[in-house]
Design an enzyme around this catalytic site. Structure first.
Site, PDB file in Angstrom:
ATOM      1  N   HIS A 186     -88.056  52.288  33.510  1.00 16.52           N
ATOM      2  CA  HIS A 186     -87.942  53.123  34.706  1.00 16.52           C
ATOM      3  C   HIS A 186     -89.020  52.776  35.713  1.00 16.52           C
ATOM      4  O   HIS A 186     -88.745  52.572  36.910  1.00 16.52           O
ATOM      5  CB  HIS A 186     -88.022  54.607  34.359  1.00 16.52           C
ATOM      6  CG  HIS A 186     -87.923  55.474  35.585  1.00 16.52           C
ATOM      7  ND1 HIS A 186     -89.036  55.826  36.328  1.00 16.52           N
ATOM      8  CD2 HIS A 186     -86.851  56.006  36.225  1.00 16.52           C
ATOM      9  CE1 HIS A 186     -88.651  56.548  37.366  1.00 16.52           C
ATOM     10  NE2 HIS A 186     -87.333  56.669  37.324  1.00 16.52           N
ATOM     11  N   TYR A 225     -80.707  56.591  33.001  1.00 15.56           N
ATOM     12  CA  TYR A 225     -81.754  57.204  32.179  1.00 15.56           C
ATOM     13  C   TYR A 225     -81.435  58.643  31.775  1.00 15.56           C
ATOM     14  O   TYR A 225     -82.259  59.321  31.161  1.00 15.56           O
ATOM     15  CB  TYR A 225     -83.111  57.152  32.884  1.00 15.56           C
ATOM     16  CG  TYR A 225     -83.153  57.746  34.279  1.00 15.56           C
ATOM     17  CD1 TYR A 225     -83.276  59.122  34.486  1.00 15.56           C
ATOM     18  CD2 TYR A 225     -83.102  56.926  35.395  1.00 15.56           C
ATOM     19  CE1 TYR A 225     -83.331  59.663  35.752  1.00 15.56           C
ATOM     20  CE2 TYR A 225     -83.162  57.456  36.679  1.00 15.56           C
ATOM     21  CZ  TYR A 225     -83.275  58.820  36.856  1.00 15.56           C
ATOM     22  OH  TYR A 225     -83.328  59.344  38.124  1.00 15.56           O
ATOM     23  N   HIS A 234     -88.059  49.807  38.433  1.00 15.76           N
ATOM     24  CA  HIS A 234     -88.561  50.314  39.708  1.00 15.76           C
ATOM     25  C   HIS A 234     -90.003  49.841  39.875  1.00 15.76           C
ATOM     26  O   HIS A 234     -90.838  50.083  38.996  1.00 15.76           O
ATOM     27  CB  HIS A 234     -88.561  51.847  39.713  1.00 15.76           C
ATOM     28  CG  HIS A 234     -87.213  52.479  39.771  1.00 15.76           C
ATOM     29  ND1 HIS A 234     -86.836  53.517  38.950  1.00 15.76           N
ATOM     30  CD2 HIS A 234     -86.140  52.236  40.553  1.00 15.76           C
ATOM     31  CE1 HIS A 234     -85.608  53.893  39.224  1.00 15.76           C
ATOM     32  NE2 HIS A 234     -85.159  53.128  40.194  1.00 15.76           N
ATOM     33  N   ARG A 274     -87.469  64.455  44.771  1.00 14.75           N
ATOM     34  CA  ARG A 274     -87.293  64.283  43.334  1.00 14.75           C
ATOM     35  C   ARG A 274     -87.024  65.613  42.630  1.00 14.75           C
ATOM     36  O   ARG A 274     -86.265  65.663  41.659  1.00 14.75           O
ATOM     37  CB  ARG A 274     -88.531  63.602  42.733  1.00 14.75           C
ATOM     38  CG  ARG A 274     -88.328  63.148  41.297  1.00 14.75           C
ATOM     39  CD  ARG A 274     -89.507  62.356  40.774  1.00 14.75           C
ATOM     40  NE  ARG A 274     -90.684  63.193  40.583  1.00 14.75           N
ATOM     41  CZ  ARG A 274     -91.700  62.851  39.784  1.00 14.75           C
ATOM     42  NH1 ARG A 274     -91.683  61.691  39.151  1.00 14.75           N
ATOM     43  NH2 ARG A 274     -92.741  63.642  39.664  1.00 14.75           N
ATOM     44  N   ARG A 332     -95.200  53.966  35.476  1.00 13.48           N
ATOM     45  CA  ARG A 332     -95.714  55.307  35.178  1.00 13.48           C
ATOM     46  C   ARG A 332     -94.898  56.001  34.087  1.00 13.48           C
ATOM     47  O   ARG A 332     -95.371  56.943  33.462  1.00 13.48           O
ATOM     48  CB  ARG A 332     -95.742  56.167  36.438  1.00 13.48           C
ATOM     49  CG  ARG A 332     -94.384  56.543  37.004  1.00 13.48           C
ATOM     50  CD  ARG A 332     -94.500  57.437  38.240  1.00 13.48           C
ATOM     51  NE  ARG A 332     -93.202  57.898  38.693  1.00 13.48           N
ATOM     52  CZ  ARG A 332     -92.395  57.237  39.500  1.00 13.48           C
ATOM     53  NH1 ARG A 332     -92.784  56.054  39.964  1.00 13.48           N
ATOM     54  NH2 ARG A 332     -91.219  57.714  39.847  1.00 13.48           N
ATOM     55  N   ASP A 343     -78.546  52.494  45.576  1.00  5.36           N
ATOM     56  CA  ASP A 343     -79.533  53.373  44.959  1.00  5.36           C
ATOM     57  C   ASP A 343     -79.091  54.833  44.932  1.00  5.36           C
ATOM     58  O   ASP A 343     -78.284  55.239  44.106  1.00  5.36           O
ATOM     59  CB  ASP A 343     -80.869  53.191  45.675  1.00  5.36           C
ATOM     60  CG  ASP A 343     -82.035  53.835  44.936  1.00  5.36           C
ATOM     61  OD1 ASP A 343     -81.807  54.416  43.860  1.00  5.36           O
ATOM     62  OD2 ASP A 343     -83.167  53.751  45.421  1.00  5.36           O
ATOM     63  N   GLU A 378     -92.483  51.412  44.488  1.00  5.12           N
ATOM     64  CA  GLU A 378     -91.696  52.107  45.507  1.00  5.12           C
ATOM     65  C   GLU A 378     -92.580  53.010  46.353  1.00  5.12           C
ATOM     66  O   GLU A 378     -92.321  53.200  47.540  1.00  5.12           O
ATOM     67  CB  GLU A 378     -90.596  52.930  44.832  1.00  5.12           C
ATOM     68  CG  GLU A 378     -89.684  53.676  45.793  1.00  5.12           C
ATOM     69  CD  GLU A 378     -88.582  54.440  45.102  1.00  5.12           C
ATOM     70  OE1 GLU A 378     -87.727  55.006  45.803  1.00  5.12           O
ATOM     71  OE2 GLU A 378     -88.565  54.473  43.849  1.00  5.12           O
ATOM     72  N   HIS A 415     -77.756  54.905  40.981  1.00  3.10           N
ATOM     73  CA  HIS A 415     -77.883  56.094  40.144  1.00  3.10           C
ATOM     74  C   HIS A 415     -76.663  56.945  40.500  1.00  3.10           C
ATOM     75  O   HIS A 415     -76.670  57.642  41.521  1.00  3.10           O
ATOM     76  CB  HIS A 415     -79.162  56.865  40.447  1.00  3.10           C
ATOM     77  CG  HIS A 415     -80.424  56.085  40.243  1.00  3.10           C
ATOM     78  ND1 HIS A 415     -80.874  55.720  38.995  1.00  3.10           N
ATOM     79  CD2 HIS A 415     -81.341  55.614  41.127  1.00  3.10           C
ATOM     80  CE1 HIS A 415     -82.020  55.064  39.121  1.00  3.10           C
ATOM     81  NE2 HIS A 415     -82.317  54.966  40.397  1.00  3.10           N
ATOM     82  N   HIS A 475     -86.938  47.720  44.712  1.00  2.00           N
ATOM     83  CA  HIS A 475     -87.718  48.131  45.869  1.00  2.00           C
ATOM     84  C   HIS A 475     -88.833  47.130  46.186  1.00  2.00           C
ATOM     85  O   HIS A 475     -88.834  46.547  47.257  1.00  2.00           O
ATOM     86  CB  HIS A 475     -88.291  49.546  45.711  1.00  2.00           C
ATOM     87  CG  HIS A 475     -87.265  50.585  45.439  1.00  2.00           C
ATOM     88  ND1 HIS A 475     -86.227  50.829  46.311  1.00  2.00           N
ATOM     89  CD2 HIS A 475     -87.104  51.445  44.388  1.00  2.00           C
ATOM     90  CE1 HIS A 475     -85.462  51.790  45.814  1.00  2.00           C
ATOM     91  NE2 HIS A 475     -85.972  52.175  44.643  1.00  2.00           N
ATOM     92  N   HIS A 526     -78.135  48.133  42.361  1.00  2.00           N
ATOM     93  CA  HIS A 526     -78.915  49.295  41.906  1.00  2.00           C
ATOM     94  C   HIS A 526     -78.218  50.594  42.272  1.00  2.00           C
ATOM     95  O   HIS A 526     -78.051  50.912  43.452  1.00  2.00           O
ATOM     96  CB  HIS A 526     -80.309  49.258  42.527  1.00  2.00           C
ATOM     97  CG  HIS A 526     -81.239  50.285  41.952  1.00  2.00           C
ATOM     98  ND1 HIS A 526     -81.627  50.290  40.639  1.00  2.00           N
ATOM     99  CD2 HIS A 526     -81.869  51.353  42.524  1.00  2.00           C
ATOM    100  CE1 HIS A 526     -82.456  51.295  40.415  1.00  2.00           C
ATOM    101  NE2 HIS A 526     -82.604  51.962  41.546  1.00  2.00           N
TER     102      HIS A 526
END
Length: 456
Positions: free
Chosen positions: A214, A131, A241, A92, A217, A329, A244, A71, A278, A69
């Site tokens: 993703h 993404y 995900h 975030r 949500r 990650d 998490e 990003h 996660h 995993h």
């Protein structure tokens, strides 16, 4: 034999002599490994001295590591997000600001340097959870997959395998439109996502095109099955995900009256081709659902503790039937040995008991089980027919110096760090030799330049 850099896809023939090699259950001294066409053609033990023409790998050689995993653009956040306090949600916002500055060219530069750092850490394959699809504001590039193709090109230049997990990211939350940062992530509908993702191609066995949701949500419940079917019809990995944050669980319960895991199960997302990332805040029923369906679990301990996410029930998940893999990650550090031992040490802190996994089991999570989660079930072993991916750890550093390992992988898993990697071989190609990348001369400089370009 001194290998020269060869174009991606060119078959490689070579012979490697390893002073010590982990063969899945134990360590053998004096192992000779023949490579043909980028795969292991033969393994011979008891070879006390290297034969003429063999490339010598001094140290403990293990199968190439799999970073399940990643990003890549989060590498630009390292250190900058360590200032002050906050939560996942405040972190975030900083991540969004960095994402807004990336272009296909700057993303290529950053990913190339990040993947080279992975190669230096002994990682031979990465799962890129991708993404960042469109230009700021959500306008598609002339080439709708310009960002994904930049990542594929970056991995090729850095010399590692990539599973590009093209990610559906359609909403800000349950019933919420994407916010201004998220518009460049969104294809609006799952059908439009599938149409764009279908244009991506892998050109050889170094590139796998997979899929990702993703999170529950970010993909409306009625569109989860579209993404799952796309992956299942192509028999490619599907990642998501999952739980998490407790806030995600609470919002899912409020919107759907069920946990995220149950929601995924009800829409056909779970299964042996799927990996939950996660899997931190799970109910007993969630664990049973994941285990019974053979859905994988990717733990990312350095990120989970960096973001104060919590300690996931890794041992319970594995006991229920969920295969474990590991990822870096957000790249707070890039070190799969640290991820492996952190999973064990976190469980010790949670339970007050030592020894939940052997060193060999942790190493399998960092190699064979990770490769399987990335769509390469034949990877992660030093056996004939497997991809010729190798990682050699020094046994004479200040961290690893001591008794030569005779039985197990403890020297690598419980003592070594990424800084102890001396050699990395991918598909038979010597990508890292004596601790130096053979294709990118100055990896620290490339990282510094790529990160600085995003902070001007």
């Amino acid at each position: 034999m001194q290998l020269t850099t060869q174009p991606t896809g060119t078959p490689v023939t070579a012979t490697y002599w390893m002073s010590h090699a982990w063969l899945g259950t134990h360590v053998e001294p004096g192992v000779l490994l023949d490579v043909s066409g980028g795969r292991i053609a033969g393994v011979r033990t008891g070879v006390g001295t290297p034969p003429p023409g063999a490339t010598v790998l001094h140290g403990l050689t293990v199968p190439g590591l799999a970073n399940t995993h990643s990003h890549a653009f989060h590498r630009a956040l390292r250190s900058t997000v360590q200032v002050g306090s906050g939560t996942f949600w405040t972190w975030r916002e900083t991540m969004y600001r960095t994402a807004s500055r990336l272009t296909p060219d700057t993303y290529y530069d950053l990913a190339r340097a990040t993947y080279a750092e992975m190669a230096l850490a002994g990682i031979t394959a990465v799962g890129e959870f991708h993404y960042l699809h469109h230009a700021p504001g959500g306008t598609p590039y002339d080439n709708p997959n310009a960002m994904g193709e930049a990542l594929i090109a970056a991995a090729s230049e850095a010399g590692i395998r990539i599973t590009l997990l093209d990610t559906a990211y359609l909403a800000a939350g349950f019933g919420e439109e994407p916010n201004r940062h998220q518009t460049r992530f969104s294809d609006v509908t799952a059908d439009a996502w599938a149409e764009r993702a279908s244009l991506l191609e892998g050109d050889d066995d170094l590139v796998v095109i997979g899929a990702a949701i993703h999170s529950v949500r970010a993909v409306p419940a009625g569109q989860l099955a579209t993404v799952a079917r796309w992956a299942q019809e192509r028999a490619v990995p599907l990642h998501v995900h999952l739980s998490e944050q407790t806030a995600e669980n609470d919002a899912c319960l409020a919107a759907h009256g069920r946990t995220p895991t149950r929601l995924l199960a009800d829409h056909g997302v779970l299964g042996p081709g799927t990996t939950g990332i996660h899997n931190t805040h799970l109910t007993a029923e969630d664990i049973e659902l994941l285990g019974a369906s053979r859905t994988g679990t990717c733990m990312c301990p350095t990120t989970e503790r960096d973001l104060a996410d919590g300690i996931g029930p890794a041992a319970a998940l594995q006991g229920a039937g969920s295969p474990l893999s590991l990822g870096s990650d957000s790249h707070a550090v890039i070190d799969l040995f640290e991820e492996a031992r952190a999973m064990e040490l976190n469980e010790r802190l949670r339970t007050h008991v030592r020894g939940h996994w052997t060193a060999s089991a942790l190493l399998r999570a960092a190699s064979a089980d990770g490769h399987a989660a990335l769509g390469r079930p034949d990877g992660g072993t030093l056996e004939p027919g497997a991809p010729a991916d190798l990682t050699t750890v020094a046994l004479d550093s200040v961290r690893t110096a001591g008794p030569v390992p005779r039985l197990g992988a403890e020297a690598a898993v419980f003592a070594a760090t990424a800084a102890d990697v001396r050699h990395t071989v991918v598909a038979g190609r010597h990508i890292v030799r004596d601790g130096r990348h053979t294709r990118i001369e100055d990896v620290p400089g490339a990282l510094a330049s790529a990160v600085a370009a995003l902070h001007h």
